[in-house]
Design an enzyme around this catalytic site. Sequence first.
Site, PDB file in Angstrom:
ATOM      1  N   GLU A  84      -9.347   3.630   2.271  1.00  0.00           N
ATOM      2  CA  GLU A  84      -8.848   3.709   0.891  1.00  0.00           C
ATOM      3  C   GLU A  84      -7.766   2.693   0.567  1.00  0.00           C
ATOM      4  OE1 GLU A  84      -7.591   5.324   3.313  1.00  0.00           O
ATOM      5  OE2 GLU A  84      -5.465   5.094   2.908  1.00  0.00           O
ATOM      6  N   ARG A 128      -7.491  -0.444   1.174  1.00  0.00           N
ATOM      7  CA  ARG A 128      -8.015  -1.703   0.635  1.00  0.00           C
ATOM      8  C   ARG A 128      -8.434  -1.545  -0.818  1.00  0.00           C
ATOM      9  NH1 ARG A 128     -12.396  -1.871   5.384  1.00  0.00           N
ATOM     10  NH2 ARG A 128     -10.676  -0.732   6.335  1.00  0.00           N
ATOM     11  N   ASP A 131      -2.609  10.296   3.431  1.00  0.00           N
ATOM     12  CA  ASP A 131      -3.999   9.890   3.623  1.00  0.00           C
ATOM     13  C   ASP A 131      -4.723  10.924   4.483  1.00  0.00           C
ATOM     14  OD1 ASP A 131      -6.411   8.647   3.962  1.00  0.00           O
ATOM     15  OD2 ASP A 131      -5.654   7.041   5.266  1.00  0.00           O
ATOM     16  N   LYS A 189       0.854  -1.183   0.000  1.00  0.00           N
ATOM     17  CA  LYS A 189       0.000   0.000   0.000  1.00  0.00           C
ATOM     18  C   LYS A 189       0.893   1.236   0.000  1.00  0.00           C
ATOM     19  CE  LYS A 189      -3.102   2.703   3.022  1.00  0.00           C
ATOM     20  NZ  LYS A 189      -3.972   2.716   4.224  1.00  0.00           N
ATOM     21  N   ASP A 191     -12.115   7.079   3.728  1.00  0.00           N
ATOM     22  CA  ASP A 191     -10.896   6.875   4.512  1.00  0.00           C
ATOM     23  C   ASP A 191     -10.487   5.402   4.561  1.00  0.00           C
ATOM     24  OD1 ASP A 191      -8.721   7.577   6.021  1.00  0.00           O
ATOM     25  OD2 ASP A 191      -9.847   7.845   7.900  1.00  0.00           O
ATOM     26  N   LYS A 196     -10.094  12.858   8.030  1.00  0.00           N
ATOM     27  CA  LYS A 196      -9.562  12.534   9.347  1.00  0.00           C
ATOM     28  C   LYS A 196      -9.511  13.787  10.215  1.00  0.00           C
ATOM     29  CE  LYS A 196      -6.408   8.777   8.014  1.00  0.00           C
ATOM     30  NZ  LYS A 196      -7.123   7.729   8.756  1.00  0.00           N
ATOM     31  N   ASP A 208       1.717   6.641   5.298  1.00  0.00           N
ATOM     32  CA  ASP A 208       0.732   5.636   4.901  1.00  0.00           C
ATOM     33  C   ASP A 208       1.187   4.841   3.661  1.00  0.00           C
ATOM     34  OD1 ASP A 208      -1.620   4.354   5.584  1.00  0.00           O
ATOM     35  OD2 ASP A 208      -2.908   5.689   4.412  1.00  0.00           O
TER      36      ASP A 208
END
Length: 497
Positions: free
Chosen positions: A347, A349, A268, A263, A345, A275, A286
Amino acid sequence: MPSTVEITFTRSAKPGDGLAVLLAAAGAEFAAAAEQADPGKVIDKAVKVSGFSGKALATLDLIAPAGSTFDRILAVGLGEASAANAQTWLKLGGTIQSQLRKTPKVTVYLDAPGFEIGGSEAAGVALGILLRAYRFDKYRTKKSDSENGDEVEKVKVTIMTAAATAAKKAFAEAEAVASGVTFARDLVNEPANMLGPIEFAARAKELEALGVTVEVLTEKEMKKLGMGALLGVAQGSPRSPRLVVMRWNGGKPKDKPIAFVGKGVVFDSGGISMKPAQGMEDMKGDMGGAAAVTGLMRVLAGRKAKVNAVGVIGLVENMVDGNAQRPGDIVTSMSGQTIEVLNTDAEGRLVLADALWYVNDRFQPKFMVNLATLTGAIMVALGNQHAGLFSNSDELAERLTAAGIATAEKLWRMPLGPEYDKLIDSKNADMKNIGGRQGGAITAAQFLQRFVKDTPWAHLDIAGTAMGSPSSEINQSWGSGFGVRLLDQLVRDHYEG
Ligand code: BES
Ligand code: MN
Ligand code: ZN
């Protein structure tokens, strides 16, 4: 300044200047070689008056007496020989590095009563020194005395060991490991304004110099492949996404590759499901999964591993924008499965769904391991001492767990199952990208599993371990490089030759 450390091995050396490091077994027992550095036996006296017991990683720092060629003598405890393992030597190296202070020249007498110290142990000490020496301070134009005054820019370490020849050989590999880990740490520490998808891809391209084949897929190419899940995340950022495919072919030409997927969300913000401000800066990290995969490829190429390995990283930025994906949007992934995006959020996956499908489809690998800073829930469950391990293969899970113990990049297996899987069914699409409030790390893993078919697969949720974990003997930086040593160990133990 990150100090540059030059390490050499020798069977014997004349007493030098600078710092002498002597090792003590439990009970403060020193090897005969210690006398070379300490002919006046100043250590014997100091042990008596200081209470130094030789317990693991205890230190005793002495000014060398008149008559010694050295300036300082540092004793480091190793504890009980029966308790020694690979970590003993790494941590020893880290502890030595932490005690250098202003001394640019170091001789380590790598010998202690009762301890078997061969080439790999000596190389472990060297690796510990290199990992501990890492700093991320490239953006600091001024360094205060208290932080920097204790360090010298260049350190020369001579390790004296009976196994010098074997140590030199093992050290060549350890150096490859160190450069892969520090490469990953650099990527994680780098702020997002400096490291977007394109900049990250350029860093990955550097691996071509080591013989890695690196392809960079553009947004247009990903559109053509139908990667609607990954692209949906990217559409809120002006920075175009990239998918990087790294291949190291050190194995037999006909051998199926093993595959690692990361990933790589360079930042993010959460997107429209934004967030909170508090701690959002950490989301520059991230991309820790992508960093680990890239670092691993660097290690494999650097030590010319006899394996065919593929590393694929999905690089996107998750931002808030008039163009950003909305909660409720439905996207079509490369697999053809549709996803209702209930929370922008969740994201990671979405990015991995297309990356995993792509890798499986194109390479039919022996197995896939993905790494991702995927959920806050895994930190609630495991804190920052273990990464979450989810797998559809007991064999792969067991091998990973063992590699985790060997490298102290520890994993804890978490469950998967149809009861969890159904929590991500959606009325409006094939699935939704969040489960309920409970079992958040598990429903995230269930989501990923829908994109791996029957290929042996493992997902490592490294949200708690890739960054911000407590500093250790071998890491003082925010980004840890977690996963690089772990997966290198997995490859060494099972997939080479
Ligand atoms: N990148 C985060 C997870 C994360 C949180 C990593 C803290 C490192 C530190 C991920 O994209 C995320 O936001 N996950 C959400 C999922 C939720 C919306 C279902 C989370 O964990 O809160
Ligand atoms: Mn997120
Ligand atoms: Zn994320």
